[in-house]
Motif scaffolding. Structure first.
Motif, PDB file in Angstrom:
ATOM      1  N   VAL A 135       0.858  -1.181   0.000  1.00  0.00           N
ATOM      2  CA  VAL A 135       0.000   0.000   0.000  1.00  0.00           C
ATOM      3  C   VAL A 135       0.895   1.231   0.000  1.00  0.00           C
ATOM      4  N   VAL A 136       0.823   2.038  -1.064  1.00  0.00           N
ATOM      5  CA  VAL A 136       1.620   3.258  -1.151  1.00  0.00           C
ATOM      6  C   VAL A 136       0.924   4.358  -0.357  1.00  0.00           C
ATOM      7  N   LEU A 137       1.628   4.924   0.617  1.00  0.00           N
ATOM      8  CA  LEU A 137       1.098   6.017   1.430  1.00  0.00           C
ATOM      9  C   LEU A 137       1.500   7.349   0.807  1.00  0.00           C
ATOM     10  N   HIS A 138       0.529   8.236   0.672  1.00  0.00           N
ATOM     11  CA  HIS A 138       0.775   9.578   0.133  1.00  0.00           C
ATOM     12  C   HIS A 138      -0.045  10.553   0.965  1.00  0.00           C
ATOM     13  N   LEU A 139       0.327  10.647   2.235  1.00  0.00           N
ATOM     14  CA  LEU A 139      -0.513  11.311   3.229  1.00  0.00           C
ATOM     15  C   LEU A 139       0.264  12.357   4.009  1.00  0.00           C
TER      16      LEU A 139
ATOM     17  N   PRO B 128       3.229  -1.295   4.024  1.00  0.00           N
ATOM     18  CA  PRO B 128       3.174   0.099   3.577  1.00  0.00           C
ATOM     19  C   PRO B 128       4.431   0.501   2.815  1.00  0.00           C
ATOM     20  N   VAL B 129       4.244   1.307   1.775  1.00  0.00           N
ATOM     21  CA  VAL B 129       5.329   1.907   1.002  1.00  0.00           C
ATOM     22  C   VAL B 129       5.317   3.393   1.334  1.00  0.00           C
ATOM     23  N   MET B 130       6.429   3.920   1.866  1.00  0.00           N
ATOM     24  CA  MET B 130       6.421   5.218   2.523  1.00  0.00           C
ATOM     25  C   MET B 130       6.629   6.384   1.547  1.00  0.00           C
TER      26      MET B 130
ATOM     27  N   LEU C  68       7.824  -3.181   5.839  1.00  0.00           N
ATOM     28  CA  LEU C  68       7.551  -1.920   5.154  1.00  0.00           C
ATOM     29  C   LEU C  68       8.620  -1.680   4.111  1.00  0.00           C
ATOM     30  N   LEU C  69       8.309  -0.806   3.172  1.00  0.00           N
ATOM     31  CA  LEU C  69       9.259  -0.417   2.133  1.00  0.00           C
ATOM     32  C   LEU C  69       9.527   1.069   2.263  1.00  0.00           C
ATOM     33  N   GLN C  70      10.747   1.396   2.649  1.00  0.00           N
ATOM     34  CA  GLN C  70      11.168   2.786   2.688  1.00  0.00           C
ATOM     35  C   GLN C  70      11.734   3.164   1.318  1.00  0.00           C
ATOM     36  N   LEU C  71      11.993   4.446   1.123  1.00  0.00           N
ATOM     37  CA  LEU C  71      12.463   4.946  -0.161  1.00  0.00           C
ATOM     38  C   LEU C  71      13.900   5.414  -0.055  1.00  0.00           C
ATOM     39  N   SER C  72      14.673   5.088  -1.083  1.00  0.00           N
ATOM     40  CA  SER C  72      16.033   5.604  -1.185  1.00  0.00           C
ATOM     41  C   SER C  72      16.050   6.713  -2.205  1.00  0.00           C
ATOM     42  N   GLY C  73      16.844   7.750  -1.933  1.00  0.00           N
ATOM     43  CA  GLY C  73      16.943   8.847  -2.882  1.00  0.00           C
ATOM     44  C   GLY C  73      17.482   8.388  -4.210  1.00  0.00           C
ATOM     45  N   GLY C  74      18.469   7.523  -4.193  1.00  0.00           N
ATOM     46  CA  GLY C  74      18.999   6.953  -5.414  1.00  0.00           C
ATOM     47  C   GLY C  74      19.827   7.922  -6.223  1.00  0.00           C
ATOM     48  N   THR C  75      20.551   7.393  -7.191  1.00  0.00           N
ATOM     49  CA  THR C  75      21.347   8.224  -8.085  1.00  0.00           C
ATOM     50  C   THR C  75      20.862   8.107  -9.519  1.00  0.00           C
ATOM     51  N   THR C  76      19.731   7.449  -9.724  1.00  0.00           N
ATOM     52  CA  THR C  76      19.111   7.414 -11.028  1.00  0.00           C
ATOM     53  C   THR C  76      17.679   7.866 -10.885  1.00  0.00           C
ATOM     54  N   GLY C  77      16.982   7.993 -12.044  1.00  0.00           N
ATOM     55  CA  GLY C  77      15.605   8.435 -12.006  1.00  0.00           C
ATOM     56  C   GLY C  77      14.647   7.394 -11.462  1.00  0.00           C
ATOM     57  N   VAL C  78      15.080   6.146 -11.326  1.00  0.00           N
ATOM     58  CA  VAL C  78      14.211   5.090 -10.815  1.00  0.00           C
ATOM     59  C   VAL C  78      14.422   4.967  -9.319  1.00  0.00           C
ATOM     60  N   PRO C  79      13.387   5.194  -8.495  1.00  0.00           N
ATOM     61  CA  PRO C  79      13.579   5.098  -7.051  1.00  0.00           C
ATOM     62  C   PRO C  79      13.848   3.660  -6.635  1.00  0.00           C
ATOM     63  N   LYS C  80      14.632   3.506  -5.598  1.00  0.00           N
ATOM     64  CA  LYS C  80      14.900   2.186  -5.045  1.00  0.00           C
ATOM     65  C   LYS C  80      14.030   2.002  -3.809  1.00  0.00           C
ATOM     66  N   LEU C  81      13.443   0.836  -3.690  1.00  0.00           N
ATOM     67  CA  LEU C  81      12.603   0.519  -2.538  1.00  0.00           C
ATOM     68  C   LEU C  81      13.407  -0.340  -1.576  1.00  0.00           C
ATOM     69  N   ILE C  82      13.347   0.031  -0.305  1.00  0.00           N
ATOM     70  CA  ILE C  82      14.195  -0.553   0.732  1.00  0.00           C
ATOM     71  C   ILE C  82      13.359  -1.492   1.591  1.00  0.00           C
TER      72      ILE C  82
END
Length: 570
Positions: free
Chosen positions: A87-91, A111-113, A214-228
């Protein structure tokens, strides 16, 4: 219909996992059990204070929190979300966020943060990578979504993107696009929170606590986000130790001024650390000094977490017009390096103890300790959480460097991941063969073990604690018909840490476009990823093999102060 299980990820070898269990770092507790225990243990203590979707202030006990978890779980289940689904959270920072997050944990969903500032481009990517069953949003000022119509328009754009990307995949079904205002939490009645009726404590498979929580987000160095992928065991260990190091107890009141799903605000020690000890969490609708200071006075807040620009804003506001901050004991600053000159002002102006925090959503977290000497608290970014955190500081050939010498930071330990979800080759390269994570940070280690952050290895901009992938911005800029080439670099900024400078080479004969920022927005970039400055060049310097040289560009810009946002440079 439930989604397919999460794919296998590179993870800790079994002998390492067994060692972490034997040492007591990992327990068998899941987040569903964590919530249930807190509700039963702390009952009528105050748990959460925050606004709801209607803008009304809510005040929940731990028993109310349990009822909100049940409401959230039933609501998600009613929209087709099942155990194991993402579940992607956008809150924004509202009580709906807490209800959906707790509900997902109680249901056994993952949850995907997503951050409130993310837009259709990022949210569609998260949903695609996670194969999400739902994306949950809410109109709110922090998101720039004024009403349900704007949320619906955003969801329509996400649906269009996903339909185009995924429609050819056999068996694919789009995620539900949900408005959390329909939870109607203003009508919440606690009653008996029957968390035992929900499936979250019965996660299938061996050792449920070692499954992805849960899946946290990495800033990443490419345009594709990495899920942690963070497990129940590793994340809760980090939460418990953070609460201990930060000396939280049930009498503390934590102000959450940063986006609540951000790893810092959620777990360092954050919302989860507060719940661990039975403390109270106050959700600030926005991080401004005016709002935050009013809440500190009204709720007698004792503990707050900030990024450097906010710390600087709080110091300036308190100097201009002193507020009643007498209850405030600790201010944490993290997310980006805090300038020592600002660090020296935080304590005397705000009347608090400063704690610097340095970490990453992939795992490693460092804190200065309260009894550290002033110089360490003002100039270093602290010591790791755990004695089991392994730290390597290496040169370009991965050879360890002595204390005091700058090098690249590598780490592994009981709460640092060993791999990303569905990793690209670039993401796989972030880990060594023996499981060390290449953080991308450059640091020096003091004889005391404290780390001082000196910069970044990766092509990534750290603007006020938000990580911006340069490739994503550059690719969006080059899509403009007048742009021949583009490079994004971080420029030092005393307030933001780094600001985003977009360097542009135009197509021959084209004038400087007046709609470049609007073009970037139309490509789906979040506001925090838009450039602070645009400079136009005739060409870019290159390396010996013909690649654009960011290093040379930074040197040239430092020398040529005449480059401005409105003038081309020959």
């Amino acid at each position: 219909m439930s989604r397919a299980p999460l794919p296998a990820t590179v993870t800790w070898p079994e002998e390492v996992r067994a060692g972490y269990r034997a040492a007591g770092y990992w327990s068998e507790q899941t987040f569903a059990a964590f919530l249930d225990e807190r509700v039963r243990r702390f009952g009528e203590r105050q748990a959460v204070v925050g606004v709801d979707a209607a803008g009304a202030w809510q005040r929940w006990t731990y028993r109310d929190l349990g009822a909100a978890a049940v409401r959230g779980a039933d609501w998600l289940r009613g929209h087709g979300v099942g155990p194991g689904d993402r579940v992607v959270l956008h809150l924004p920072n509202t009580v709906e966020l807490i209800a959906v997050l707790a509900g997902a944990f109680a249901l056994g969903a993952v949850p995907v943060m997503g951050l409130p500032s993310h837009r259709d481009l990022e949210l569609a990517q998260f949903a695609r990578l996670a194969d999400a069953a739902a994306i949950v949003g809410l109109p709110g000022g922090a998101q720039g979504l004024r009403d349900a119509a704007e949320l619906a328009a955003l969801h329509a754009r996400i649906a269009d993107r996903l339909q185009g990307e995924e429609s050819s995949r056999p068996g694919w079904t789009p995620p539900a696009l949900l408005d959390a205002a329909t939870l109607r939490l203003g009508e919440l009645a606690a009653g008996a929170a029957d968390l035992d009726s929900l499936p979250g404590k019965a996660i299938e498979g061996p050792r449920p606590a070692e499954q992805v929580a849960l899946l946290q987000l990495s800033g990443g160095t490419t345009g594709v986000p990495k899920l942690i992928p963070r497990t129940h065991a590793d994340y809760l260990y980090s939460v418990r130790e953070s609460a201990r190091i930060c000396e939280l107890d049930a009498d503390q009141v934590l102000l959450v001024a940063l986006p609540a799903v951000h790893n810092f605000a959620l777990s360092s020690p954050g919302i989860l650390g507060a719940l661990e000890v039975g403390a109270s969490v106050v959700l600030a609708p926005d991080p401004s000094p005016r709002t935050a200071f009013g809440l500190i006075e009204r709720e007698r807040v004792t503990f707050a977490s900030l990024v450097p620009p906010l710390a600087q804003a709080w110091v300036a506001a308190q100097r201009r017009r002193p507020a009643d901050l007498a209850s405030l004991r600790v201010v944490q600053v993290g997310g980006a390096k805090l300038a020592p000159s600002v660090a020296e002002e935080v304590e005397p102006v705000l009347g608090v103890r400063l704690q610097q925090v340095f970490g990453m959503a992939e795992g490693l977290v460092n804190y200065t300790r309260y009894d550290d000497a002033d110089e360490l608290r003002h100039t270093s970014q602290g010591l790791p959480i755990s004695s089991a955190d392994e730290i390597l500081i290496v040169d370009a050939e991965d050879r360890p460097v002595p204390d005091g010498v700058e090098g690249a930071l590598l780490t592994r330990g009981p709460y640092t991941i060993r791999g990303y979800l569905r990793p690209t080759p670039e993401a796989e390269a972030a880990f060594t063969a023996d499981g060390f994570y290449r953080t991308g940070d450059r640091v020096r280690r003091l004889p005391s073990g404290h780390l001082i952050v000196t910069g970044r290895d990766k092509d990534q901009i750290n603007r006020a604690g938000e990580k911006i992938a340069v490739d994503e911005l550059e690719e969006a800029a080059v899509a403009h018909p007048d742009v021949h080439d583009a490079l994004a670099i971080g420029e030092p900024d005393p307030y933001l840490g780094e600001r985003i400078c977009l360097l542009v080479v135009l197509e021959t004969g084209r004038a400087e476009p007046g709609d470049l920022r609007e073009h970037l927005r139309a490509r789906g970039l979040a506001e925090f990823k838009l450039p602070d400055r645009v400079a136009y060049l005739s060409s870019f310097p290159t390396t010996a093999v013909g690649k654009n040289s960011r290093r040379e560009l930074r040197r040239l810009l430092a020398e040529r102060e005449s480059v401005t946002t409105t003038a081309s440079e020959a």
